[in-house]
Design an enzyme around this catalytic site. Sequence first.
Site, PDB file in Angstrom:
ATOM      1  CD  GLN A  81      60.265 -71.847   8.757  1.00  0.00           C
ATOM      2  OE1 GLN A  81      59.699 -70.805   8.421  1.00  0.00           O
ATOM      3  NE2 GLN A  81      60.167 -72.969   8.075  1.00  0.00           N
TER       4      GLN A  81
ATOM      5  CG  HIS B 148      58.663 -77.728  11.662  1.00  0.00           C
ATOM      6  ND1 HIS B 148      59.456 -77.124  10.711  1.00  0.00           N
ATOM      7  CD2 HIS B 148      58.935 -77.094  12.832  1.00  0.00           C
ATOM      8  CE1 HIS B 148      60.179 -76.176  11.271  1.00  0.00           C
ATOM      9  NE2 HIS B 148      59.876 -76.127  12.555  1.00  0.00           N
TER      10      HIS B 148
END
Length: 113
Positions: free
Chosen positions: A93, A99
């Site tokens: 990430q 997301h």
Amino acid sequence: MDCLFCKIVAGDIPARKLYEDDDVIAFHDIAPQAPVHFLVIPKKHIPTLHDLSEEDDKPLAGHILFTAQRLAEQLGCEDGFRVVMNCNDLGGQTVYHIHMHVLGQRQLHWPPG
Ligand code: 5GP
Ligand code: ZN
């Protein structure tokens, strides 16, 4: 506000939006890793998957997933696609506002490396 994706939600940073409603936004990834590569994000700031609450966010999590499914179909990915959510540094990430990646229109392999 320090979060890049909150700035996209607020309209302070432009994005190529695919879909928006009261709770989520979907937009094309700035550095696509496949011919189709878009992100679905909640408008609410949630830094990582660890911060998603089973008690409070279950409808939102479903809404993100079904938005991904619908847009993938609209973008011609009915033969197959991949959804990915990276969690924390070890998970790859880089933007700390959750997301869902959706990648399609090329052959994808497993494991991803
Ligand atoms: P992560 O590595 O956190 O799972 O994914 C972050 C994604 O956000 C990356 O695929 C990256 O290309 C994308 N990204 C980073 N900055 C921007 C931006 O300003 N606009 C858009 N549309 N995507 C971005
Ligand atoms: Zn945010």
